[in-house]
Design a protein around this motif. Structure first.
Motif, PDB file in Angstrom:
ATOM      1  N   TYR A   1      -3.867  10.421  -0.343  1.00 27.07           N
ATOM      2  CA  TYR A   1      -4.144   9.526  -1.587  1.00 27.07           C
ATOM      3  C   TYR A   1      -3.884   8.589  -0.725  1.00 27.07           C
ATOM      4  O   TYR A   1      -3.251   7.714  -0.353  1.00 27.07           O
ATOM      5  CB  TYR A   1      -3.843   9.457  -3.014  1.00 27.07           C
ATOM      6  N   ILE A  10      -7.901  -4.945  -5.177  1.00 27.25           N
ATOM      7  CA  ILE A  10      -7.082  -3.678  -4.612  1.00 27.25           C
ATOM      8  C   ILE A  10      -8.612  -2.316  -4.483  1.00 27.25           C
ATOM      9  O   ILE A  10      -9.611  -2.460  -4.244  1.00 27.25           O
ATOM     10  CB  ILE A  10      -7.465  -3.511  -6.545  1.00 27.25           C
ATOM     11  N   THR A  11      -7.829  -1.135  -3.141  1.00 28.89           N
ATOM     12  CA  THR A  11      -8.638  -0.355  -3.250  1.00 28.89           C
ATOM     13  C   THR A  11      -7.461   0.813  -3.530  1.00 28.89           C
ATOM     14  O   THR A  11      -6.632   0.846  -3.519  1.00 28.89           O
ATOM     15  CB  THR A  11      -8.512  -0.211  -1.203  1.00 28.89           C
ATOM     16  N   GLN A  12      -8.897   2.304  -3.751  1.00 26.46           N
ATOM     17  CA  GLN A  12      -7.928   2.963  -3.382  1.00 26.46           C
ATOM     18  C   GLN A  12      -9.289   4.783  -2.860  1.00 26.46           C
ATOM     19  O   GLN A  12      -9.953   3.999  -3.000  1.00 26.46           O
ATOM     20  CB  GLN A  12      -8.274   3.840  -5.202  1.00 26.46           C
ATOM     21  N   GLU A  13      -8.609   5.221  -2.415  1.00 25.46           N
ATOM     22  CA  GLU A  13      -9.007   6.114  -1.492  1.00 25.46           C
ATOM     23  C   GLU A  13      -8.579   7.770  -2.105  1.00 25.46           C
ATOM     24  O   GLU A  13      -7.267   7.763  -2.085  1.00 25.46           O
ATOM     25  CB  GLU A  13      -9.096   6.012  -0.485  1.00 25.46           C
ATOM     26  N   GLY A  63      -3.570   4.214  -1.870  1.00 27.29           N
ATOM     27  CA  GLY A  63      -3.922   2.931  -2.839  1.00 27.29           C
ATOM     28  C   GLY A  63      -3.009   1.595  -2.234  1.00 27.29           C
ATOM     29  O   GLY A  63      -2.006   1.223  -1.257  1.00 27.29           O
ATOM     30  N   SER A  64      -4.123   0.276  -2.929  1.00 26.77           N
ATOM     31  CA  SER A  64      -3.413  -0.918  -2.235  1.00 26.77           C
ATOM     32  C   SER A  64      -3.862  -2.383  -3.160  1.00 26.77           C
ATOM     33  O   SER A  64      -4.544  -2.158  -3.704  1.00 26.77           O
ATOM     34  CB  SER A  64      -3.846  -1.093  -0.756  1.00 26.77           C
ATOM     35  N   TYR A  65      -2.351  -2.773  -3.058  1.00 24.81           N
ATOM     36  CA  TYR A  65      -2.966  -4.414  -3.329  1.00 24.81           C
ATOM     37  C   TYR A  65      -2.667  -5.556  -2.591  1.00 24.81           C
ATOM     38  O   TYR A  65      -2.029  -5.669  -1.900  1.00 24.81           O
ATOM     39  CB  TYR A  65      -2.613  -4.013  -4.789  1.00 24.81           C
ATOM     40  N   TYR A  86     -12.783   3.361  -4.090  1.00 27.87           N
ATOM     41  CA  TYR A  86     -12.744   2.501  -4.629  1.00 27.87           C
ATOM     42  C   TYR A  86     -12.262   1.166  -4.190  1.00 27.87           C
ATOM     43  O   TYR A  86     -11.427   1.188  -3.821  1.00 27.87           O
ATOM     44  CB  TYR A  86     -12.392   2.455  -6.308  1.00 27.87           C
ATOM     45  N   SER A  87     -13.203  -0.091  -4.430  1.00 28.46           N
ATOM     46  CA  SER A  87     -12.294  -0.780  -4.417  1.00 28.46           C
ATOM     47  C   SER A  87     -12.865  -2.263  -5.296  1.00 28.46           C
ATOM     48  O   SER A  87     -14.274  -2.499  -5.724  1.00 28.46           O
ATOM     49  CB  SER A  87     -12.714  -0.775  -2.586  1.00 28.46           C
ATOM     50  N   GLN A  96       0.538   5.292   1.241  1.00 31.66           N
ATOM     51  CA  GLN A  96       0.144   6.273   1.074  1.00 31.66           C
ATOM     52  C   GLN A  96       0.189   8.366   0.695  1.00 31.66           C
ATOM     53  O   GLN A  96       1.411   7.911   1.370  1.00 31.66           O
ATOM     54  CB  GLN A  96      -0.645   6.775   2.936  1.00 31.66           C
ATOM     55  N   SER A 136       1.069  -0.894  -0.261  1.00 35.66           N
ATOM     56  CA  SER A 136      -0.024   0.001  -0.036  1.00 35.66           C
ATOM     57  C   SER A 136       0.691   1.385   0.237  1.00 35.66           C
ATOM     58  O   SER A 136       2.037   1.640   0.469  1.00 35.66           O
ATOM     59  CB  SER A 136      -0.908  -0.398   0.748  1.00 35.66           C
TER      60      SER A 136
END
Length: 791
Positions: A340, A394-397, A342-344, A416-417, A328, A326
């Motif tokens: 922001y 997958i997530t994004q914020e 983001g992660s996988y 979004y995920s 940040q 992830s």
């Protein structure tokens, strides 16, 4: 009398040590993650009123947040010997944990509300967030807690800021950040008394440059187990082997720009959790069957929650592997902060389960019992399950956070995920028809059949949301809170089962089946907050919770079970008072709440192909109400008292007729929900004796108590009575030697001082009409020694 002794023991816990909530936290501006910059022993002890949380996606004092929150420090969990969220339930009165046969089916409950489901297309009611990253699968959240700074338990619906699947609450986990100086720690532990356990962990802070710091953590643990399996020469089971590593890099790339990169990897090999047969098999209640009478002769003696023996030819176990990365990025633009995240993540789980709980399969026919009666009935068939599962998320914020000290302060964001899971599940049976009953199937191969079936099924969850929450600072003492979130969900599923012969727990071939559902939702929050005194803040809020649609996608799916499970919604009302007294040394917070859930997603007990299963449905309407108290008192630097008390009344308001149309499956209105004890409390303290010499003495204790709770929500009053977990209390003690400069520490622990036995779960459907118990490690007294060196 025993209950009074346990309660007295819990009260005596205030004489020694375990800080359930105290923790240090270094914060950053603009709502970024917080965490301790150094090892706990090196940090300056804060006042109880100085605890910092990120429950509203910005750094704030706990006492300023108009939400009921329990904060558990990583140090408190470690001091109790806990390695995962299961241990946190003894420190947070409104948090309960449902243990299951395999890790993937375990679940959390808050205020009596949670989701237990075997469906691959159902999600929990309590979301777990680690350093801003949402974990889509509950099982992954129950892994080892590595290098934890604190756990924030947000109670009640949190849909505005945290989104779907938070209809009951959020577990927000914050890990420790790199220190500015070269240093770290190494810690080893040995626990004994009901199986040997070894733990090793350590962390290293590496300042790469003046603006870049790295923290690397590793761990290993191995436990024999607390149950013995006669079929394997009394080998211990219900143990584990866990290992993994984690790294966090924090880089201040500019005066207004910070990047945080996190990577982790772990593997778990658990032979947990074998279900002991805690009651004597008799067959159908009120009758005696051949299967029940014979099962009683081949199973270990049933002793209720004191049973510690099984006789199973397949070791129930779970093999897991997970990893993730992830990033940040926090960018200060003027007085605003853009964040922001983001992660996988990948999470693979292999479930191996003995579903007949016997050492082998036995035939159908007749049986002469000990009284000389000849009884007839079904045989004891073999049922073994193998279910590997793979998933990725997958997530994004993206967030925009304003300063807190302006008339309208706010957090705005988008999320979004995408979570994809595929499972291949095989069930193998052995069935034979020789007479008399009790003939091993292996001795009559000509009469033996081997039904088998394999199903491949999966799900893809897609979620997009826009959200915002703001505070209107009308005066220095009076504030208004408003928030809203728009969510859109899409769920796609598929299923196919190929069967060779029908058999126990195996339906004929089915599929291929594909399904899709979408849903839009508006949720939000509104409330007021008023500072009654400089040290006392009151608030009242309304929150709308939301949990997305689901399907009941499991091994034995048939055409009657392909319906969409509608979204679950919650309307929650909460009032609270937060008090900080004696210059911040005493914190006393109290909250009262009422929440009503519509389209509650829950499991209904059902029988499929002769085997008890649970069917995931919209069970109907439920409600929960109660009062909660949290307390933290630090009268001196070296003394901390902490505790909590909760009264919870969670019940069924109106249950729906199950999808199979059987009205006998309707749970009566007013029935308490599962894992919702009426009363639950904890009390702990720690005291460090400063000797003035090179070594100080640390003394500690922790007590917890909960009233009886229902384990299986069932329409039958007899089944509910048989699956009720009795009330119990636990007391842990500790004593240690600590270097006066906190360079090392050696601690001795006694866990479950009064040897109080209890079950973590009780379920119907065992051999011959018996009941299955899961016995946790904490149900027996044991001991531990840990040593830690800081450098």
């Amino acid at each position: 009398m025993k209950k009074q002794i346990l309660m007295a023991g819990a009260a005596l816990a205030v004489l020694a040590a375990l800080p359930a909530s105290a923790q240090g936290a270094a914060s950053q501006e603009g709502g970024t993650a917080t965490g301790a910059a150094t090892a706990p022993e090196e940090a300056t002890e804060p006042n109880a009123g100085d605890i910092v949380v990120t429950a509203q996606k910005r750094s704030e004092r706990l006492q300023d947040v108009p939400v009921a929150i329990s904060v558990v420090s990583g140090d408190a969990l470690a001091a109790r010997g806990s390695v995962n969220l299961e241990g946190a339930q003894y420190l947070v009165p409104t948090l309960n944990f449902r243990k299951s046969g395999t890790a993937i089916n375990q679940s959390l409950f808050l205020r009596g509300v949670g989701t237990s489901t075997f469906s691959i297309a159902g999600e929990p009611s309590i979301s777990t967030v680690v350093d801003g990253v949402v974990y889509s699968r509950a099982g992954e959240a129950f892994s080892d807690l590595i290098d934890i700074d604190r756990i924030e338990v947000l109670r009640g619906p949190q849909g505005t800021l945290f989104g779907k699947n938070t209809s009951a609450g959020v577990i927000n986990i914050v890990t420790k950040r790199p220190g500015k100086d070269l240093g770290g720690f190494v810690e080893g532990g040995y626990y004994f008394g009901n199986g040997n356990e070894y733990r090793v962990r350590g962390a290293l802070d590496l300042p790469v440059t003046s603006d870049v710091a790295l923290r690397v953590t590793g761990f290993y643990g191995n436990y024999d187990g607390n149950i013995r399996n006669q079929a394997y020469g009394n080998r211990r089971v219900n143990g584990y082997e866990h290992y993994g590593a984690r790294a966090m890099l924090v880089a201040n790339l500019a005066s207004n720009f910070t990047a945080t990169i996190i990577a982790d990897y772990r593997e778990s090999k658990d032979d947990c959790c074998a279900e002991v047969i805690g009651t004597t098999p008799t067959g159908t209640p009120g009758t005696v069957s051949a299967a029940g009478a014979f099962a009683a002769t081949v199973l270990p003696p049933a002793q209720g929650d004191r049973t510690r023996l099984i006789n199973q030819d397949l070791i129930t176990r779970t093999n897991e592997k997970s990893w993730g990365v992830s990033g940040q990025f926090d960018w200060e633009l003027g007085n605003q902060t853009v964040t922001y995240i983001g992660s996988y993540r990948e999470y693979d789980n292999e479930e191996i389960r003995d579903g007949d709980w016997l050492s082998q399969a036995y035939s159908n026919g007749t049986f002469v019992n000990a009284s000389g009666q000849t009884v007839t009935g079904a045989g004891l068939n073999q049922l073994h399950d193998f279910g590997p599962q793979v998933s990725n998320t997958i997530t994004q914020e993206l967030r925009l956070t304003s300063p807190a000290d302006q008339f309208f302060s706010y957090v705005l964001g988008a999320f979004y995920s995408r979570a994809e899971t595929t499972r291949t599940f095989t069930r193998n049976d052995i069935v034979c028809n020789a007479a008399p009953v009790g003939t091993p199937c292996s001795t009559v191969p000509a009469l033996t059949t081997r039904p088998t079936g394999t199903a491949v099924f999966g799900s893809v969850f897609k979620n997009f949301a826009l959200f915002g929450q703001g505070t209107l600072n009308f005066t220095d003492r009076f504030r208004g809170i408003v928030g809203i979130r728009y969510t859109t969900d899409q769920l796609d599923v598929f299923h196919r089962r190929d069967t060779t012969l029908a058999g126990p727990g195996i339906q004929p071939s089915f599929g291929p089946f594909t399904g899709k559902t979408t849903n839009d939702n508006w949720s939000g929050k509104a409330g007021v907050q008023y500072d009654l005194l400089p040290q006392s803040t009151g608030y009242a809020t309304y929150a709308r919770g939301y949990k997305g649609p689901a399907f009941n996608i499991f091994y034995n799916l048939t055409a009657t079970g392909t319906n969409v499970i509608e979204p679950e919604t919650a309307d929650s009302y909460e009032i609270g008072l937060k008090n900080t007294l004696f210059g911040g040394k005493l914190v006393v917070n109290i909250a009262g709440y009422y929440a009503k859930y519509n389209n509650f997603q829950a499991n209904n007990p059902d029988e499929v192909a002769g085997v008890l299963v649970t069917r995931f449905t919209n069970a109907g309407r439920i409600s929960t109400r109660g009062v909660e108290l949290d307390m933290l008192f630090q009268p001196a630097r070296d003394m901390t008292f902490s505790g909590g008390l909760a009264y919870t009344d969670a019940r069924v308001d109106q249950f729906r007729v199950p999808t199979n149309g059987v009205v006998t499956g309707v749970v009566p209105s007013g029935t308490p929900l599962g894992y919702a004890p009426k009363w639950k409390g904890s009390l702990g303290a720690d005291y460090r004796v400063r000797t003035g010499g090179p070594v100080d003495v640390a003394l500690g204790a922790q007590g917890s108590y909960q009233s009886s709770q229902l384990s299986q929500l069932d329409a039958s009053a007899a089944v509910r009575a048989a699956t009720t977990i009795k009330a119990y209390g636990l007391v842990d003690l500790s004593a240690g030697l600590v270097d006066s400069e906190d360079r090392y520490r050696v601690t001795f622990q006694v866990k479950n001082l009064f040897d109080q036995s209890f079950a973590a779960a009780i379920t119907s459907g065992g051999p011959g009409g018996s009941y299955r118990y899961i016995i946790p490690r904490d149900a027996d007294r044991y001991y531990g020694v840990t040593a830690r060196v800081n450098f």
